[in-house]
Design a protein around this motif. Structure first.
Motif, short mmCIF file in Angstrom:
data_model
loop_
_atom_site.label_atom_id
_atom_site.label_comp_id
_atom_site.label_asym_id
_atom_site.label_seq_id
_atom_site.Cartn_x
_atom_site.Cartn_y
_atom_site.Cartn_z
N ARG A 38 129.48 -55.23 7.07
CA ARG A 38 129.72 -55.10 5.62
C ARG A 38 129.71 -56.48 4.97
O ARG A 38 130.24 -57.44 5.53
CB ARG A 38 131.05 -54.40 5.37
CG ARG A 38 132.26 -55.25 5.71
CD ARG A 38 133.55 -54.52 5.44
NE ARG A 38 133.87 -53.56 6.48
CZ ARG A 38 134.68 -53.81 7.49
NH1 ARG A 38 135.24 -55.00 7.63
NH2 ARG A 38 134.95 -52.87 8.37
N GLN A 98 126.10 -57.03 -5.35
CA GLN A 98 125.78 -55.87 -4.52
C GLN A 98 126.70 -55.88 -3.31
O GLN A 98 126.95 -56.92 -2.71
CB GLN A 98 124.32 -55.92 -4.07
CG GLN A 98 123.91 -54.81 -3.10
CD GLN A 98 122.43 -54.90 -2.75
OE1 GLN A 98 121.57 -54.62 -3.58
NE2 GLN A 98 122.14 -55.29 -1.52
N GLU A 100 127.17 -54.07 0.45
CA GLU A 100 126.50 -53.26 1.48
C GLU A 100 127.53 -52.84 2.52
O GLU A 100 128.18 -53.68 3.15
CB GLU A 100 125.36 -54.05 2.12
CG GLU A 100 124.25 -54.38 1.13
CD GLU A 100 123.10 -55.13 1.75
OE1 GLU A 100 122.76 -54.85 2.92
OE2 GLU A 100 122.52 -56.01 1.06
N SER A 102 128.74 -49.74 5.67
CA SER A 102 128.33 -48.66 6.57
C SER A 102 128.96 -47.37 6.05
O SER A 102 129.85 -47.40 5.19
CB SER A 102 128.82 -48.93 8.00
OG SER A 102 130.23 -48.83 8.06
N SER A 118 117.92 -52.52 -0.22
CA SER A 118 118.65 -53.59 -0.88
C SER A 118 118.01 -53.94 -2.22
O SER A 118 116.78 -54.05 -2.33
CB SER A 118 118.68 -54.84 0.02
OG SER A 118 119.36 -55.90 -0.62
N SER A 124 124.43 -46.52 -8.50
CA SER A 124 125.05 -46.52 -7.16
C SER A 124 126.57 -46.47 -7.31
O SER A 124 127.09 -46.30 -8.41
CB SER A 124 124.60 -47.75 -6.36
OG SER A 124 124.85 -48.94 -7.09
N ILE A 143 126.05 -49.84 -1.94
CA ILE A 143 125.06 -49.01 -1.25
C ILE A 143 125.28 -49.04 0.26
O ILE A 143 125.99 -49.91 0.78
CB ILE A 143 123.61 -49.49 -1.54
CG1 ILE A 143 123.40 -50.90 -0.97
CG2 ILE A 143 123.30 -49.43 -3.03
CD1 ILE A 143 121.93 -51.35 -0.98
N ILE A 144 124.68 -48.08 0.93
CA ILE A 144 124.49 -48.16 2.38
C ILE A 144 123.03 -48.59 2.53
O ILE A 144 122.12 -47.88 2.08
CB ILE A 144 124.73 -46.80 3.06
CG1 ILE A 144 126.19 -46.37 2.86
CG2 ILE A 144 124.40 -46.88 4.55
CD1 ILE A 144 126.49 -44.97 3.35
N ALA A 145 122.81 -49.74 3.13
CA ALA A 145 121.45 -50.31 3.16
C ALA A 145 120.56 -49.58 4.17
O ALA A 145 120.96 -49.33 5.30
CB ALA A 145 121.52 -51.80 3.49
N ASP A 197 123.03 -51.58 10.48
CA ASP A 197 124.46 -51.75 10.20
C ASP A 197 125.28 -51.45 11.46
O ASP A 197 124.74 -51.08 12.51
CB ASP A 197 124.90 -50.93 8.99
CG ASP A 197 124.87 -49.42 9.21
OD1 ASP A 197 124.96 -48.97 10.37
OD2 ASP A 197 124.75 -48.68 8.22
#
Length: 218
Positions: A38, A98, A100, A102, A118, A124, A143-145, A197
């Protein structure tokens, strides 16, 4: 004594067999595999709000992608149901903030971020970001990348792929896994590596130094 030694040898052979990784053959072209935890990218506007006007993030160590660094600064992420302490901040500052995460992280926070590439942060998820002094609400940007591979044009030619192509990869790890829908990202300033991730890393029993092999999707 002999039976004891034989039993010990058999157990060792079984253990080695169970933990042996799928090693690439001589003609396979592989890619370094990296687990990305993260992390938070901050705009300069949000850096100012959290740490003070004109504040500059302090580089701690360089990352695999040229020009990117892990900052000394940490932040707290606050959701509806939980808190994540000491989330990593990556620099330099970007045009938009941003976060990111899991899926496991998002469950802990009680938020539902979308699965995105990304930079695609429109509509979001939202989260509060706090430093030791201040707190801001990120209205969107969590977000979850999606899985992706960074590479140079030379790497792309060598691996027979193009920018924007979607491929599958086989993680050559202790527990080999095939990941589908992996985006190829080509730029002269990139360094070859695939990012997954921590949920994905745990699923394939990733360890540092593991590699991946591209499988073309039909």
């Amino acid at each position: 004594m002999i039976e004891s030694e034989l039993k010990e040898k058999i157990e060792q052979i079984i253990k080695e067999s169970l933990t042996k990784k799928r090693e690439p053959t001589n003609n396979e072209k592989t890619i370094p595999l990296e687990a990305s935890g993260r992390h938070v990218h901050l705009s300069q506007t949000d850096v100012d709000k959290l740490f003070g006007k004109g504040y500059k993030l302090t580089p701690k160590r360089e990352l695999s992608q040229p020009g990117q660094f892990l900052a000394e600064e940490k932040v707290k992420l606050i959701g509806k149901k939980g808190v994540i302490e000491k989330a990593a901040v990556l620099g330099p500052a970007r045009s938009h903030s941003q976060v990111e995460l899991s899926k496991t992280d998002s469950i802990k926070l009680g938020i539902n971020p979308p699965l995105r590439f990304s930079g695609n942060i429109d509509n979001s998820a939202s989260v509060f970001i706090a430093s030791s002094e201040n707190v801001i609400k990120l209205e969107e940007g969590v977000i979850i990348a999606k899985r992706h591979i960074h590479m140079t044009p030379k790497d792309a030619a060598n691996l027979d792929v193009v920018d924007g192509e979607i491929v599958s990869i086989e993680a050559l790890t202790e527990r080999p896994v095939i990941f589908k829908d992996v985006l190829i990202r080509v730029n002269k300033d990139y360094s070859l590596s695939m990012h997954i991730d921590y949920d994905e890393a745990n699923a394939c029993l990733f360890s540092k130094g593991d590699k991946a092999k591209i499988i073309k999707q039909k």
